[in-house]
Design a protein around this motif. Sequence first.
Motif, mmCIF file in Angstrom:
data_model
loop_
_atom_site.group_PDB
_atom_site.id
_atom_site.type_symbol
_atom_site.label_atom_id
_atom_site.label_comp_id
_atom_site.label_asym_id
_atom_site.label_seq_id
_atom_site.Cartn_x
_atom_site.Cartn_y
_atom_site.Cartn_z
ATOM 1 N N ILE A 1 135.054 38.305 13.977
ATOM 2 C CA ILE A 1 134.494 37.416 14.991
ATOM 3 C C ILE A 1 133.317 38.119 15.652
ATOM 4 C CG2 ILE A 1 134.947 36.205 17.144
ATOM 5 C CD1 ILE A 1 137.862 35.976 16.301
ATOM 6 N N LEU A 2 132.173 37.447 15.670
ATOM 7 C CA LEU A 2 130.971 38.043 16.240
ATOM 8 C C LEU A 2 131.018 38.014 17.764
ATOM 9 C CD1 LEU A 2 128.233 36.529 13.910
ATOM 10 C CD2 LEU A 2 129.213 38.823 13.812
ATOM 11 N N SER A 3 130.563 39.093 18.365
ATOM 12 C CA SER A 3 130.492 39.186 19.823
ATOM 13 C C SER A 3 129.070 38.909 20.284
ATOM 14 C CB SER A 3 130.905 40.588 20.278
ATOM 15 O OG SER A 3 129.936 41.547 19.859
ATOM 16 N N ALA A 4 128.904 38.810 21.595
ATOM 17 C CA ALA A 4 127.568 38.622 22.156
ATOM 18 C C ALA A 4 126.665 39.800 21.821
ATOM 19 C CB ALA A 4 127.672 38.435 23.668
ATOM 20 N N SER A 5 127.221 41.001 21.805
ATOM 21 C CA SER A 5 126.428 42.188 21.448
ATOM 22 C C SER A 5 125.955 42.123 19.995
ATOM 23 C CB SER A 5 127.244 43.460 21.668
ATOM 24 O OG SER A 5 127.459 43.682 23.048
ATOM 25 N N ASP A 6 126.812 41.586 19.120
ATOM 26 C CA ASP A 6 126.408 41.414 17.722
ATOM 27 C C ASP A 6 125.210 40.472 17.624
ATOM 28 O OD1 ASP A 6 128.499 43.017 16.704
ATOM 29 O OD2 ASP A 6 129.877 41.322 16.707
ATOM 30 N N ILE A 7 125.260 39.386 18.394
ATOM 31 C CA ILE A 7 124.161 38.417 18.377
ATOM 32 C C ILE A 7 122.893 39.057 18.933
ATOM 33 C CG2 ILE A 7 123.401 36.146 19.140
ATOM 34 C CD1 ILE A 7 125.845 36.147 17.261
ATOM 35 N N ALA A 8 123.029 39.809 20.023
ATOM 36 C CA ALA A 8 121.877 40.502 20.602
ATOM 37 C C ALA A 8 121.307 41.532 19.630
ATOM 38 C CB ALA A 8 122.277 41.162 21.924
ATOM 39 N N ASN A 9 122.186 42.241 18.922
ATOM 40 C CA ASN A 9 121.737 43.219 17.923
ATOM 41 C C ASN A 9 120.934 42.546 16.814
ATOM 42 O OD1 ASN A 9 122.923 45.380 19.239
ATOM 43 N ND2 ASN A 9 124.803 45.289 18.032
ATOM 44 N N GLU A 10 121.401 41.369 16.401
ATOM 45 C CA GLU A 10 120.688 40.629 15.350
ATOM 46 C C GLU A 10 119.255 40.337 15.784
ATOM 47 O OE1 GLU A 10 120.892 36.278 13.072
ATOM 48 O OE2 GLU A 10 122.532 36.919 14.364
ATOM 49 N N MET A 11 119.095 39.884 17.021
ATOM 50 C CA MET A 11 117.750 39.580 17.502
ATOM 51 C C MET A 11 116.908 40.845 17.634
ATOM 52 S SD MET A 11 118.341 36.443 20.219
ATOM 53 C CE MET A 11 119.904 36.972 20.944
ATOM 54 N N SER A 12 117.522 41.916 18.126
ATOM 55 C CA SER A 12 116.778 43.173 18.301
ATOM 56 C C SER A 12 116.289 43.716 16.961
ATOM 57 C CB SER A 12 117.668 44.210 18.989
ATOM 58 O OG SER A 12 117.961 43.829 20.317
ATOM 59 N N MET A 13 117.126 43.608 15.927
ATOM 60 C CA MET A 13 116.734 44.105 14.606
ATOM 61 C C MET A 13 115.600 43.285 14.005
ATOM 62 S SD MET A 13 120.261 45.354 12.724
ATOM 63 C CE MET A 13 121.155 43.829 13.015
ATOM 64 N N MET A 14 115.513 42.018 14.378
ATOM 65 C CA MET A 14 114.443 41.166 13.858
ATOM 66 C C MET A 14 113.110 41.417 14.551
ATOM 67 S SD MET A 14 116.542 37.554 13.510
ATOM 68 C CE MET A 14 115.103 36.607 12.955
ATOM 69 N N ALA B 1 125.349 32.575 26.357
ATOM 70 C CA ALA B 1 124.994 33.068 27.691
ATOM 71 C C ALA B 1 124.926 34.591 27.737
ATOM 72 C CB ALA B 1 126.006 32.550 28.716
ATOM 73 N N ASN B 2 125.919 35.242 27.160
ATOM 74 C CA ASN B 2 125.988 36.706 27.256
ATOM 75 C C ASN B 2 124.948 37.401 26.390
ATOM 76 O OD1 ASN B 2 128.119 36.493 29.061
ATOM 77 N ND2 ASN B 2 129.681 36.633 27.480
ATOM 78 N N SER B 3 124.664 36.858 25.211
ATOM 79 C CA SER B 3 123.659 37.499 24.354
ATOM 80 C C SER B 3 122.258 37.340 24.937
ATOM 81 C CB SER B 3 123.718 36.926 22.934
ATOM 82 O OG SER B 3 123.393 35.552 22.906
ATOM 83 N N VAL B 4 121.967 36.180 25.510
ATOM 84 C CA VAL B 4 120.663 35.983 26.152
ATOM 85 C C VAL B 4 120.511 36.923 27.343
ATOM 86 C CG1 VAL B 4 119.255 34.351 27.469
ATOM 87 C CG2 VAL B 4 120.383 33.600 25.371
ATOM 88 N N THR B 5 121.574 37.022 28.145
ATOM 89 C CA THR B 5 121.542 37.926 29.304
ATOM 90 C C THR B 5 121.352 39.370 28.869
ATOM 91 O OG1 THR B 5 122.965 36.460 30.595
ATOM 92 C CG2 THR B 5 122.851 38.763 31.284
ATOM 93 N N GLU B 6 122.055 39.783 27.815
ATOM 94 C CA GLU B 6 121.928 41.169 27.344
ATOM 95 C C GLU B 6 120.514 41.449 26.843
ATOM 96 O OE1 GLU B 6 123.891 44.262 24.096
ATOM 97 O OE2 GLU B 6 125.111 42.661 24.967
ATOM 98 N N CYS B 7 119.946 40.527 26.097
ATOM 99 C CA CYS B 7 118.594 40.735 25.581
ATOM 100 C C CYS B 7 117.577 40.843 26.714
ATOM 101 C CB CYS B 7 118.203 39.600 24.645
ATOM 102 S SG CYS B 7 118.917 39.712 22.991
ATOM 103 N N ARG B 8 117.720 39.986 27.691
ATOM 104 C CA ARG B 8 116.706 39.923 28.743
ATOM 105 C C ARG B 8 116.869 41.022 29.788
ATOM 106 N NH1 ARG B 8 113.720 35.094 28.806
ATOM 107 N NH2 ARG B 8 113.218 35.480 30.992
ATOM 108 N N THR B 9 118.096 41.412 30.104
ATOM 109 C CA THR B 9 118.304 42.395 31.172
ATOM 110 C C THR B 9 118.385 43.825 30.650
ATOM 111 O OG1 THR B 9 120.709 42.041 31.079
ATOM 112 C CG2 THR B 9 119.457 40.712 32.645
ATOM 113 N N ARG B 10 119.193 44.045 29.634
ATOM 114 C CA ARG B 10 119.390 45.414 29.140
ATOM 115 C C ARG B 10 118.334 45.817 28.125
ATOM 116 N NH1 ARG B 10 125.242 46.401 27.017
ATOM 117 N NH2 ARG B 10 124.255 48.435 26.708
ATOM 118 N N ARG B 11 117.861 44.844 27.323
ATOM 119 C CA ARG B 11 116.921 45.185 26.245
ATOM 120 C C ARG B 11 115.487 44.764 26.567
ATOM 121 N NH1 ARG B 11 120.699 44.728 20.841
ATOM 122 N NH2 ARG B 11 122.677 45.033 21.915
#
Length: 287
Positions: A4-17, A58-68
């Motif tokens: 099962i994919l987590s929000a961090s997995d989704i954020a990682n996918e975007m970061s790698m792209m 919600a969590n992956s968008v927040t992680e990308c915008r705030t932490r990354r």
Amino acid sequence: MQRILSASDIANEMSMMRSAYKGTFLVVEGATDCRLYSKFIDSENVRIIVAHSKNNVANSVTECRTRRKDNSVLGIVDRDMDPLLNKKRNPPIFSTDKRDMESTILSTPALGDVLAEYGDADKIRNFTERNGAIGDCVAKAAEPIGMLMYISYKRGMNLSFKNLEHSLFIDGHTLYSDLSKLVATVYGNSMAQSYPRSAIVEQLRSSLAGIEDHWIIARGHDAVTALKLGLRFGFGSYNSRNLSDDALGGALRLAYSRKYFEESELFRITKDWAVKNNLALWSAEPQ
């Protein structure tokens, strides 16, 4: 077993792209959302990411915008029970106009386009004379299920709504939804309940009284099934007899044109937000 994919997995996918792609990421809940919004995006400058759940969006968008520190990311989620729970989504997370995307589509003239294909004109006229507009009837048929989900949540009843047999409580000839039969059907799918059925039926009836916009409460999945029952037993033509829920849902998405989308609140607020933040999002012309 698939992980099962987590929000961090989704954020990682975007970061790698990001090494090869500098445009906008639009994060959505599921594959059908992806297929729908793909009709309207600026396909050269926007990529749609499927997050597989509302929380993941919600969590992956927040992680990308705030932490990354990636500000070229936004998300669209279903409104669900947020209005009943007094929850409000704020940019860069946006909600559908109605309870979900299917409910939104069914509240537009796209329903009439689908009825023109699968409905029988004489049967539609007879149905509406007896029961009212088909869209209103579909919404009212599905609305009690959405409200019962809210009651279950608030009371901690843990009722199960999986694999409901809608024909046990929705009359396909009239699209009348029998509240007592609905509660009995859901109770039959759920573990032993301490609340008497009669009390839940009365709470359901009182909760539905005075609701002005039935599409805010009605789940799209239930509404599509109600529409299918209506086509099969009430107002459909010969080519609607073997329609599945998936095929009917696909027909509704196809009928939901750029014109209808541009009339939505979701389009207006996301377009304004994207312009303000200098981000590509929706295409300038129909594709």
